[in-house]
Scaffold this motif. Structure first.
Motif, PDB file in Angstrom:
ATOM      1  N   SER A 144       0.832  -1.198   0.000  1.00  0.00           N
ATOM      2  CA  SER A 144       0.000   0.000   0.000  1.00  0.00           C
ATOM      3  C   SER A 144       0.867   1.249   0.000  1.00  0.00           C
ATOM      4  O   SER A 144       1.921   1.291   0.641  1.00  0.00           O
ATOM      5  N   ILE A 145       0.422   2.241  -0.755  1.00  0.00           N
ATOM      6  CA  ILE A 145       1.014   3.576  -0.760  1.00  0.00           C
ATOM      7  C   ILE A 145      -0.147   4.563  -0.657  1.00  0.00           C
ATOM      8  O   ILE A 145      -1.087   4.500  -1.456  1.00  0.00           O
ATOM      9  N   GLU A 146      -0.103   5.443   0.332  1.00  0.00           N
ATOM     10  CA  GLU A 146      -1.190   6.390   0.554  1.00  0.00           C
ATOM     11  C   GLU A 146      -0.634   7.793   0.692  1.00  0.00           C
ATOM     12  O   GLU A 146       0.379   8.006   1.368  1.00  0.00           O
ATOM     13  N   VAL A 147      -1.300   8.741   0.057  1.00  0.00           N
ATOM     14  CA  VAL A 147      -0.867  10.136   0.068  1.00  0.00           C
ATOM     15  C   VAL A 147      -2.090  11.034   0.193  1.00  0.00           C
ATOM     16  O   VAL A 147      -3.134  10.751  -0.416  1.00  0.00           O
ATOM     17  N   LYS A 148      -1.975  12.083   0.981  1.00  0.00           N
ATOM     18  CA  LYS A 148      -2.990  13.127   0.994  1.00  0.00           C
ATOM     19  C   LYS A 148      -2.312  14.478   0.831  1.00  0.00           C
ATOM     20  O   LYS A 148      -1.441  14.836   1.628  1.00  0.00           O
ATOM     21  N   LEU A 149      -2.703  15.203  -0.213  1.00  0.00           N
ATOM     22  CA  LEU A 149      -2.158  16.522  -0.494  1.00  0.00           C
ATOM     23  C   LEU A 149      -3.118  17.575   0.039  1.00  0.00           C
ATOM     24  O   LEU A 149      -4.339  17.470  -0.145  1.00  0.00           O
ATOM     25  N   SER A 150      -2.568  18.608   0.674  1.00  0.00           N
ATOM     26  CA  SER A 150      -3.407  19.628   1.286  1.00  0.00           C
ATOM     27  C   SER A 150      -4.198  20.412   0.245  1.00  0.00           C
ATOM     28  O   SER A 150      -5.389  20.682   0.420  1.00  0.00           O
ATOM     29  N   GLU A 151      -3.548  20.784  -0.865  1.00  0.00           N
ATOM     30  CA  GLU A 151      -4.212  21.558  -1.924  1.00  0.00           C
ATOM     31  C   GLU A 151      -3.917  20.889  -3.265  1.00  0.00           C
ATOM     32  O   GLU A 151      -2.966  21.263  -3.965  1.00  0.00           O
ATOM     33  N   GLU A 222       8.279  18.721  -7.717  1.00  0.00           N
ATOM     34  CA  GLU A 222       8.959  19.288  -8.878  1.00  0.00           C
ATOM     35  C   GLU A 222       8.265  20.559  -9.376  1.00  0.00           C
ATOM     36  O   GLU A 222       8.475  20.981 -10.506  1.00  0.00           O
ATOM     37  N   THR A 223       7.438  21.175  -8.507  1.00  0.00           N
ATOM     38  CA  THR A 223       6.842  22.460  -8.844  1.00  0.00           C
ATOM     39  C   THR A 223       7.775  23.575  -8.367  1.00  0.00           C
ATOM     40  O   THR A 223       8.795  23.326  -7.725  1.00  0.00           O
ATOM     41  N   SER A 224       7.401  24.814  -8.644  1.00  0.00           N
ATOM     42  CA  SER A 224       8.236  25.963  -8.277  1.00  0.00           C
ATOM     43  C   SER A 224       7.829  26.577  -6.944  1.00  0.00           C
ATOM     44  O   SER A 224       8.403  27.583  -6.521  1.00  0.00           O
ATOM     45  N   THR A 225       6.836  25.992  -6.262  1.00  0.00           N
ATOM     46  CA  THR A 225       6.372  26.522  -4.985  1.00  0.00           C
ATOM     47  C   THR A 225       6.260  25.388  -3.970  1.00  0.00           C
ATOM     48  O   THR A 225       6.156  24.216  -4.339  1.00  0.00           O
ATOM     49  N   PRO A 226       6.252  25.694  -2.671  1.00  0.00           N
ATOM     50  CA  PRO A 226       6.107  24.648  -1.654  1.00  0.00           C
ATOM     51  C   PRO A 226       4.755  23.933  -1.793  1.00  0.00           C
ATOM     52  O   PRO A 226       3.754  24.523  -2.180  1.00  0.00           O
ATOM     53  N   VAL A 227       4.746  22.653  -1.453  1.00  0.00           N
ATOM     54  CA  VAL A 227       3.536  21.835  -1.487  1.00  0.00           C
ATOM     55  C   VAL A 227       3.390  21.153  -0.129  1.00  0.00           C
ATOM     56  O   VAL A 227       4.323  20.504   0.351  1.00  0.00           O
ATOM     57  N   LYS A 228       2.212  21.293   0.483  1.00  0.00           N
ATOM     58  CA  LYS A 228       1.985  20.678   1.779  1.00  0.00           C
ATOM     59  C   LYS A 228       1.414  19.280   1.594  1.00  0.00           C
ATOM     60  O   LYS A 228       0.419  19.078   0.900  1.00  0.00           O
ATOM     61  N   VAL A 229       2.069  18.297   2.224  1.00  0.00           N
ATOM     62  CA  VAL A 229       1.611  16.910   2.218  1.00  0.00           C
ATOM     63  C   VAL A 229       1.030  16.615   3.596  1.00  0.00           C
ATOM     64  O   VAL A 229       1.743  16.652   4.598  1.00  0.00           O
ATOM     65  N   ASP A 230      -0.276  16.336   3.655  1.00  0.00           N
ATOM     66  CA  ASP A 230      -0.921  16.090   4.949  1.00  0.00           C
ATOM     67  C   ASP A 230      -0.480  14.762   5.554  1.00  0.00           C
ATOM     68  O   ASP A 230      -0.240  14.674   6.758  1.00  0.00           O
ATOM     69  N   HIS A 231      -0.426  13.712   4.747  1.00  0.00           N
ATOM     70  CA  HIS A 231       0.162  12.464   5.235  1.00  0.00           C
ATOM     71  C   HIS A 231       0.663  11.633   4.068  1.00  0.00           C
ATOM     72  O   HIS A 231       0.256  11.802   2.926  1.00  0.00           O
TER      73      HIS A 231
END
Length: 314
Positions: A144-151, A222-231
């Motif tokens: 299993s691989i699980e990801v949640k992105l804030s935005e 690999e974007t030009s701005t910070p990305v928040k990863v919730d989990h």
């Protein structure tokens, strides 16, 4: 309809075929299931049926009041003895079908099938070029691989990239944008299926990924701005794997102008393996057609393939 017969041996409603209340065995979970999937016009439940339906000479499937459906089938060598489907035939093979159902229920990563090892990274902001990774030593299978992105905006779903590397020589067998890997391209769309899905609680993948000595899973911004990863969570089980277990591969290809009315070649490769699916996303623009394809397959010939994944090939 089987073997040219005038009357259908199977005449089932969608609910009966896909494991809803009132279905007749063997069309029951987990071999036949219905998932809630999507919302809005043209979307609805996802229906899956894995019950083997053999036919000796000919098969015709007719759908009434059905928007679309897909069939997968195998043709056997000429002269292979085959008995066409009947409920009596299914009953004679009940032991085999129930064994297959139990195996599916125990599939690594399937909801309810616990991984022996689970690692979770707390919420964090990934700077441009930043990554979070996990190395697993030994022989085993990622379940299993699980990801949640804030935005999960489109630029984030395409700009946050998932990589999976195997063994000591760092075979990069998976390199795919997060949105494409988990199933809906650059759109944050809700759906659920057995191998992957995108839900309010996050995105998940239950594709089994066996390895012999080492595995590493990376999530890179690999974007030009910070990305928040919730989990960010990975589940795996250590232990001997079958000698013929193949490595999981996923490749992302992007073409900016795909001609209309021409076949599009999704995959061309050599070596022993099995294609398990393709996820195609189209984004049309004035004067051009866009076609993005993420292709997943398992193969035992990863050395022969070399670096098998590039994230965005213009």
């Amino acid at each position: 309809f089987f073997d040219g017969e005038a009357e259908p041996r199977l005449d089932l409603s969608i609910a009966e075929l896909f494991g809803a209340k009132g279905s007749r065995w063997p069309f029951l979970p987990p071999l036949s299931e219905t998932f809630e999937s999507g919302a809005g016009g043209g979307e609805g439940p996802c229906n899956l049926c894995y019950v083997p339906i053999p036919f000796a000479k000919h098969l015709k499937v007719v759908g009434r009041n059905v928007m679309f459906y897909h069939l997968d089938y195998h043709k056997l060598p000429q002269g292979t003895p085959v008995e066409s489907f009947s409920f009596d035939l299914a009953e004679k093979n009940r032991e085999i079908l129930e064994k297959a159902a139990k195996q599916l229920e125990r599939m690594p990563g399937r909801p309810g099938a616990a991984m022996k090892e689970v690692w979770e990274s707390p919420g964090r902001a990934l700077p441009p070029g930043g990554e979070v990774s996990r190395v697993i030593e030994g022989e085993g299978v990622i379940g299993s691989i699980e990801v949640k992105l804030s935005e999960p905006a489109p630029r984030v779903l395409r700009g946050v990239v998932l990589e999976v590397l195997f063994e000591e020589d760092q075979r990069r067998c998976v390199r795919v944008p997060a949105g494409d890997f988990f199933g809906s391209g650059c759109g944050d769309r809700r759906f659920q299926s057995l191998p992957c899905g995108m839900t309010d609680g996050g995105y998940y993948s239950y594709w089994p990924m066996p390895f012999r000595k080492r595995a590493e899973v990376r999530l890179r911004n690999e974007t030009s701005t910070p990305v928040k990863v919730d989990h960010w969570r990975i589940g795996w089980t250590l232990g001997p794997q079958p000698s013929n277990a193949g490595y999981f591969h996923a490749r992302y290809v992007e073409d900016h102008d795909v001609p209309l009315r021409k076949d599009y070649r999704i995959l061309e490769t050599r070596g022993r393996g099995k294609l398990v699916g393709a996820n195609v996303t189209m984004q049309n623009a004035r004067g051009a057609q866009g076609n993005h394809a993420a292709t997943a397959k398992r193969t035992q010939a990863s050395r022969r393939l070399g670096p098998c994944c590039r994230a965005i090939a213009a």
